[in-house]
Every structure is written in C-alpha cells, then in structure tokens.
Motif scaffolding. Structure first.
Motif, PDB file in Angstrom:
ATOM      1  N   ILE A 109      -6.389  -1.851  -3.649  1.00  0.00           N
ATOM      2  CA  ILE A 109      -6.115  -1.343  -2.303  1.00  0.00           C
ATOM      3  C   ILE A 109      -6.992  -0.113  -2.115  1.00  0.00           C
ATOM      4  O   ILE A 109      -7.029   0.765  -2.977  1.00  0.00           O
ATOM      5  CB  ILE A 109      -4.631  -0.971  -2.123  1.00  0.00           C
ATOM      6  N   CYS A 110      -7.715  -0.065  -1.001  1.00  0.00           N
ATOM      7  CA  CYS A 110      -8.637   1.049  -0.754  1.00  0.00           C
ATOM      8  C   CYS A 110      -8.119   1.928   0.380  1.00  0.00           C
ATOM      9  O   CYS A 110      -7.634   1.415   1.401  1.00  0.00           O
ATOM     10  CB  CYS A 110     -10.031   0.523  -0.398  1.00  0.00           C
TER      11      CYS A 110
ATOM     12  N   ASP B 153       9.554  11.973  -5.062  1.00  0.00           N
ATOM     13  CA  ASP B 153       8.742  11.254  -4.072  1.00  0.00           C
ATOM     14  C   ASP B 153       7.358  10.882  -4.594  1.00  0.00           C
ATOM     15  O   ASP B 153       6.365  10.923  -3.887  1.00  0.00           O
ATOM     16  CB  ASP B 153       8.642  11.988  -2.722  1.00  0.00           C
ATOM     17  N   THR B 154       7.280  10.473  -5.864  1.00  0.00           N
ATOM     18  CA  THR B 154       6.056   9.925  -6.449  1.00  0.00           C
ATOM     19  C   THR B 154       6.170   8.405  -6.470  1.00  0.00           C
ATOM     20  O   THR B 154       7.170   7.864  -6.933  1.00  0.00           O
ATOM     21  CB  THR B 154       5.854  10.449  -7.885  1.00  0.00           C
ATOM     22  N   TYR B 155       5.114   7.728  -6.000  1.00  0.00           N
ATOM     23  CA  TYR B 155       5.120   6.261  -5.940  1.00  0.00           C
ATOM     24  C   TYR B 155       4.490   5.714  -7.219  1.00  0.00           C
ATOM     25  O   TYR B 155       3.286   5.822  -7.431  1.00  0.00           O
ATOM     26  CB  TYR B 155       4.368   5.784  -4.696  1.00  0.00           C
ATOM     27  N   MET B 156       5.315   5.118  -8.082  1.00  0.00           N
ATOM     28  CA  MET B 156       4.867   4.642  -9.380  1.00  0.00           C
ATOM     29  C   MET B 156       4.567   3.145  -9.343  1.00  0.00           C
ATOM     30  O   MET B 156       5.208   2.383  -8.609  1.00  0.00           O
ATOM     31  CB  MET B 156       5.938   4.908 -10.443  1.00  0.00           C
TER      32      MET B 156
ATOM     33  N   ALA C 151       2.567  -6.526 -10.930  1.00  0.00           N
ATOM     34  CA  ALA C 151       2.997  -5.133 -10.766  1.00  0.00           C
ATOM     35  C   ALA C 151       3.885  -4.985  -9.541  1.00  0.00           C
ATOM     36  O   ALA C 151       3.861  -5.802  -8.625  1.00  0.00           O
ATOM     37  CB  ALA C 151       1.777  -4.215 -10.641  1.00  0.00           C
ATOM     38  N   LYS C 152       4.676  -3.924  -9.558  1.00  0.00           N
ATOM     39  CA  LYS C 152       5.492  -3.577  -8.400  1.00  0.00           C
ATOM     40  C   LYS C 152       5.547  -2.050  -8.303  1.00  0.00           C
ATOM     41  O   LYS C 152       5.275  -1.340  -9.258  1.00  0.00           O
ATOM     42  CB  LYS C 152       6.895  -4.166  -8.512  1.00  0.00           C
ATOM     43  N   ARG C 153       5.913  -1.561  -7.120  1.00  0.00           N
ATOM     44  CA  ARG C 153       5.920  -0.123  -6.879  1.00  0.00           C
ATOM     45  C   ARG C 153       7.352   0.360  -6.630  1.00  0.00           C
ATOM     46  O   ARG C 153       8.141  -0.306  -5.958  1.00  0.00           O
ATOM     47  CB  ARG C 153       5.051   0.198  -5.665  1.00  0.00           C
TER      48      ARG C 153
ATOM     49  N   SER D 234       0.826  -1.208   0.000  1.00  0.00           N
ATOM     50  CA  SER D 234       0.000   0.000   0.000  1.00  0.00           C
ATOM     51  C   SER D 234       0.861   1.260   0.000  1.00  0.00           C
ATOM     52  O   SER D 234       2.043   1.238   0.356  1.00  0.00           O
ATOM     53  CB  SER D 234      -0.937   0.006   1.206  1.00  0.00           C
ATOM     54  N   LEU D 235       0.238   2.365  -0.396  1.00  0.00           N
ATOM     55  CA  LEU D 235       0.928   3.651  -0.392  1.00  0.00           C
ATOM     56  C   LEU D 235       1.179   4.103   1.045  1.00  0.00           C
ATOM     57  O   LEU D 235       0.345   3.866   1.928  1.00  0.00           O
ATOM     58  CB  LEU D 235       0.071   4.707  -1.096  1.00  0.00           C
ATOM     59  N   PRO D 236       2.302   4.774   1.304  1.00  0.00           N
ATOM     60  CA  PRO D 236       2.535   5.324   2.647  1.00  0.00           C
ATOM     61  C   PRO D 236       1.472   6.367   2.975  1.00  0.00           C
ATOM     62  O   PRO D 236       0.963   7.054   2.090  1.00  0.00           O
ATOM     63  CB  PRO D 236       3.925   5.975   2.528  1.00  0.00           C
TER      64      PRO D 236
END
Length: 682
Positions: free
Chosen positions: A30-31, A62-65, A54-56, A7-9
C-alpha cells in the motif's frame, strides 16, 4: 486481495511520517503520500502488507500494528528479508530516471520503503487530460526509460510491470519510474514481458488516450504525425509472436537512437496564392520532388546505419575485437559488454584498446574495475597505472584516486609529495574529498613540511562545501589558534555547524568538540539543546526552534517537548498542530510526562488533528497521574460531565481535591460547586 479498508487511516503517524493520502494499492503493498516531519518534505511511503496472511489491529496507544498468524511467520520474515536485500541494491543505484530511494525501516510489525514523492503528472493522468505527445517526445521518453531499465538489469533488478500510472515525464521529456513500481530480483524472462509493456506504453502515448479494459490493440499505420519507423517499432514490440519482437532492451535503444532531446525544426507552412495558380502548382511539384529525394536519402542512410549497427552488435556478440579500430567505438563496445552482457573480461580487453589510444573514459573504467575487482582479479598496480593515465588528462576523480594510492602506497610506491600534488590538482577541480585531504596533509606534515596556514586554507574551502570533518577542524583551529588567530565567535559558529552525530560510530571521536560546552550554561547537556535554551532565554524563538530541532532529531526528549510546545503555544512561531503532535508523541515515547497534557489538548482542539474525546481523556489521565495540576483539574471535569468516559462524581471530586492541594484555585472552586450539587458538606 488488498482494498482500501486495509490501508492506514489518514493523519496517522508511522515513525516520523504523517500519512496524508493513500495513492496506490498493489498486490502486497500500500503506497501513501506522507510528510516527513523531520525534514518538512513530501515522500512516498510503501507499506508491505500481504493481506492474504496479515491483518491489522489497533493498540491502546493508537498504533496500527500488522500481525501475521504464527504458521505464516516464517514466510512473512523471509519476504521482508527479500525486500531489504532488493531495496539495499536499489539505494546504491542513483539514476535520474528512477525515483530516489531514501531507505527502509521496520515499524508497526512490518517494513516500509521511502521514496522521493514525484509531484509531476503521470503518463496516465496526462492521457486522461488529452495531452498529445509528438513522435520525438515519445522517442526521447522511451529511450530514457530503456536506459533506466538497462541500469536496473546491470544491478540484477527489474520491475514487475511498466504501466502509465507509474511513469512520469520530466521537463527534459525523460521518463521517471516512480516509487509505486514493484522492484524485484532479475529473472530470465525479463525482456519478453517488459518489451511488450514498453510497446503498450508507447502505443497509448501515440494514440493519445488510455487503453480501455476491453479495447484491442490495433496495428499502427504511419501518418503526418508519426513516421513508419515509429509505428513499425511499436507494432513489432506488440507482436503476438515472440520471434517478431526486439530481442533485448539494447536493440530497442539502438532503434531509438535517431530521436534527440530537442524537437526537430518544423518546415515552414506555405501559404496558398490565388494570384497565380500555375506558379503554386509549380512550387508544389518542386516541393514534392524535394521531399521524395529527401526520403530516399534518409532511407539509404538509415539502411546503412542499421547495417553498421547490426555488424557492430555481431562483433560484440562474436567477440571479433580485432575488427574494431576506433577508440570511441571500442570504449562503447566495452561498456556494452560490461553493462549489458556482463562480460567483464571482454569489456576489459576492449577498454584497454581504447585506453591505449588515450580514451579517458576507458582509462577510468579500467582503474575502477581493477580497484574493486569486479568480474576480474583485483590488481592495485593496474588500477594505479590507469588512474594515473586518466589523472594526467585532468580528470578530478582519477586525480583523487591516484593521490589516495600515493598517500597509502596502494599499487604504487608511497609518496606523500606526489599525493599532495594530485590532491591539490583534484581540489582545484572542485573534488570535495581532495579539498579536505589536502588540508589534512598540510596539517599532519606527514612526508611534507607541516603548514597550519595552508591546512587552514584548504579546510575553509572544504568546510564551506559542507565537509563536517573540515568544519570540526576549523572550530578546533579557532579554539586553539592553529593556523589562525583565536576567535570565540568563529569557534562557536563552526562547532555549531558540526553535526556530532556523524562521529558517534567512528573509532577516533573528536574529543575536542565537547569544548563548546564550556561556553554554555549546562555542562552535561548537548550543545544543540543548550544553544536552543540560550536563545529561548533571549526571546529569539526562531533560533531557539532551529537548535531545539537539531537536538530533537538526536533523540533529546526535552527538545522534542519544547518543539511540541512551540508549535502549539509559541508566541513568534506559526502554530502547527500536526507538527506539535508529532514531537510531543516523540517526547512521550521517552516518558517525558510534560508532553502528555499537550497531546490531550490536541485531541480536544480539533485543529489539524481529528477530535477524539476518548484519547483526550486517556492522555489527560496520564498527565494527571504524573502530577500535572492543570491536568488533574481537567480530569475532574471529564469525570463530572462524562467527556471521553462515564460520569463518576467520586473520581471527579478526587481529582479536584488533588489539583486544589497543589494550588490550583479553579479546581478548588469546582470541588466546592460539585459538593454543593451533591449536597456534601465540606
């Protein structure tokens, strides 16, 4: 399999959404609970993240791709296309028992869906808190859920599963399907598994506790709290044999029709009397006899009602229209054929029988079906005929439609006077579109006598309801004195109310709208930015903030910077570092160099934004390279003490000298001190 590390920070941005909490991990989604920084509201943000392909990774800014292997790219692209198609349909479905879907957007390499955030408890949480549901509450709740699922079916959609942690109960005891639910295209096996899910949901609500992982479902037996009807329905829905289960959602809805939105009145509690035990026994015997007789009557009534329902459904399925004479029943069966069985020709046949007997709803449905050509051949004459019949009964929607048909000569002879008559009738019933249309007819004088004053009266009503076209017409009217006296103040007010972005895609743009620039100091600036600037000069920070916000939402990077500045250092505005960071980054993305130093400061301040000396250094260096002397002085100190970077005295001296040359006295003193420390002669 997705887990929390994917998940995103928290406290990161996705577009203009600020991630506040991860609330759900699905199979490929992911919600998050997020704040819409533009509208200052909570939303549910669904991120498509197929962890198997997929992977991040994190970019320098500081952009999460989200990245996908090249060999899997076609699969990923096809899946995103399917999501867009599915959720485009969902956006058109405005249903009270389904969380409002606001739209989707692509960012950071994947696709995101935005829903209203529902702040009430889920059924799962209520069960964990030992909240008990009455039979009537379960009945009303389930009936509304079935209606919502039927509406999804009608639009060729379904849900993967019905689970207690994805469903809420609102104040009216109706179900609300949250945005956590996976919405997918309709499949043939839909009813089989979804009926079981609904039955299981009713089961745990009746039991009052969540179902444990290894717990088996028991057969329900009626008691003082739950009737035989309810228990038997749930037992059928959970039956291992598919043949025993209800065959469709429509059948469940019919069986639940006995439950009302309000709780039935409870019987008064009889107090025991010790003074006369024989009298008590006699009373008790009478009550038992009354109850037995009542149950007998209810049983026969339900049996007869069920027999009628089965007969009706058989008539629908076997198309025995001739056996049905009641207009309301014909209308109901027409609706079932249209929305459940998708048999539009049969629905039209039933609607016509009801409409010919004056049924308003049937007339409206016929008008709409013929107008759109849904499932039948489009027929403007038939549409006009049925809209006219419904309009004569006072329906504002039909009145607006027949007025539109008269105005444009669709399916009926063009007649502007008749159009004006029906527009006015619809407007009197608070039809927003008709109110504006009435003003337009009087303004243009096409087919009727031109009358600016009457046009103005209708435009005022429409403008007060928020119609942007009417607001512009009012502004223009006050500007040029059409229908009213010229009035500078009202011209300014209504131009200000008009959001010009709406007109950007129209062929006929309101060229007069730019006249407002003549009243403002900068002819080339947007009216929103210039108005904000004027209020800023007058020291009215709240009004300045309001107008800068309008300009910022249109993409004006100067207004975005101003907002960031106000939220960070404004005198009469409540400081908010999160909002400041959002708007400064929006400005920075458009190369507004003034925003760089503010972003650097926020990464140092550690107030709402996590402290990050490395990012503070990077943004400070950007600002310094673009000539900000304060940033140049600060960058020198970063190099001197090693904040966010390695100690480098040569670079520290370089930036101190840069800042000093631009008149920064503090930088000059720091430069001298560092030279003394290094024993360098000036």
């Amino acid at each position: 399999m997705i887990n929390e590390r994917h998940s995103l920070p928290l406290r990161t941005f996705v577009g203009h959404y600020w991630i506040q909490e991860m609330v759900y991990l699905g199979k490929d989604t992911i919600c998050y609970r997020a704040e819409d920084m533009r509208l200052n509201r909570q939303v549910l943000l669904r991120e498509y993240y197929p962890s198997d392909i997929a992977k991040r990774h994190v970019k320098q800014n500081d952009t999460y791709m989200v990245d996908v292997e090249p060999v899997q790219h076609d699969i990923f692209t096809a899946a995103k296309k399917q999501i867009r198609n599915t959720y485009t349909i969902l956006k058109e479905l405005n249903h009270g028992s389904i969380a409002s879907f606001k739209g989707f957007f692509e960012a950071h390499g994947t696709i995101y869906m935005v829903f209203d955030y529902i702040d009430t408890k889920t059924i799962q949480l209520s069960l964990e808190q030992k909240i008990k549901y009455s039979e009537n509450e379960i009945g009303v709740f389930t009936k509304s859920l079935v209606v919502a699922l039927t509406a999804l079916q009608y639009h060729d959609l379904n849900v993967c599963h019905i689970q207690p942690d994805m469903i809420h109960m609102n104040k009216k005891k109706n179900a609300v399907i949250s945005g956590l639910t996976d919405f997918i295209p309709l499949m043939s096996s839909y009813d089989e598994h979804i009926i079981y899910d609904i039955g299981l949901l009713m089961y745990v609500m009746l039991k009052g506790t969540p179902l444990e992982a290894d717990e088996e479902v028991e057969e329900l037996i009626s008691d003082d709290n739950y009737s035989t009807v309810m228990c038997e329905l749930i037992n059928r829905m959970l039956s291992p044999k598919l043949s025993n289960r209800p065959k469709s959602l429509q059948e469940i809805q019919t069986l639940l029709s006995i439950y009302n939105k309000e709780e039935p009145l409870s019987q008064p509690v009889l107090s025991e009397t010790k003074s006369n035990p024989f009298l008590f026994v006699a009373k008790l015997g009478s009550i038992v006899m009354i109850l037995v007789f009542t149950i007998y009557l209810l049983y026969n009534q339900l049996k007869e009602s069920k027999s009628q329902e089965i007969s009706t459904l058989k008539n629908v399925q076997s198309h025995k229209v001739s056996e049905i004479d009641n207009a309301e029943e014909q209308r109901t069966l027409g609706e079932i054929n249209e929305k459940v069985y998708h048999n539009i020709p049969k629905a039209v046949q039933l609607y016509k029988k009801a409409a010919n007997q004056g049924n308003l709803y049937a007339q409206l449905r016929l008008g709409n079906l013929y107008k759109k050509g849904v499932g039948i051949r489009r027929d403007d004459q038939q549409a006009a005929h049925w809209f006219l019949q419904a309009a004569k009964q006072g329906d504002s929607v039909a009145q607006y439609n027949i007025a539109y048909f008269y105005y444009n000569g669709i399916g009926i002879a063009k007649n502007k006077k008749e159009a004006e008559k029906w527009f006015e009738k619809a407007a009197e019933h608070d039809s927003d579109n008709a109110t504006y249309a009435d003003g337009k007819i009087y303004y243009e004088g096409d087919g009727i006598e031109e009358d600016y004053k009457k046009a103005f009266q209708w435009y005022v009503k429409a403008a007060q309801k928020g119609d942007i076209g009417a607001q512009y017409k009012l502004a223009n009217g006050y500007d040029y004195g059409e229908g009213q006296t010229k009035n500078y103040k009202d011209t300014m007010f209504w131009y200000a109310e008009t959001d010009l972005r709406v007109y950007n895609g129209l062929k006929e743009k309101p060229l007069g709208a730019i006249n407002i620039a003549a009243f403002l100091p900068y002819d080339n600036d947007s009216k929103e930015y210039t108005t904000g600037y004027m209020y800023e000069k007058k020291k009215d920070d709240k009004q300045a903030l309001k107008w800068y916000l309008k300009a910022a939402k249109q993409g004006d990077h100067r207004a975005q910077y101003k907002l960031g500045f106000y939220y960070l250092w404004g005198e009469n505005i409540k400081h908010n570092h999160v909002k400041s960071m959002y708007w400064l980054k929006q400005a920075a993305a458009q190369r507004n160099v003034h925003a760089y130093f503010g972003i650097s400061y926020l990464y140092r301040a550690n107030q709402g934004i996590p402290k990050d000396e490395s990012l503070a250094f990077q943004w400070c260096r950007k600002s310094a390279k673009n000539g900000d002397r304060t940033a140049q002085k600060l960058l020198g100190s970063y190099y001197e003490v090693g904040t966010g970077t390695e100690i480098n005295y040569n670079k520290a001296l370089y930036w101190y000298e840069k800042a000093a040359a631009r008149g920064n006295d503090d930088a000059h003193k720091l430069m001298i001190d560092l030279k003394k420390k290094l024993k360098i002669k000036s």
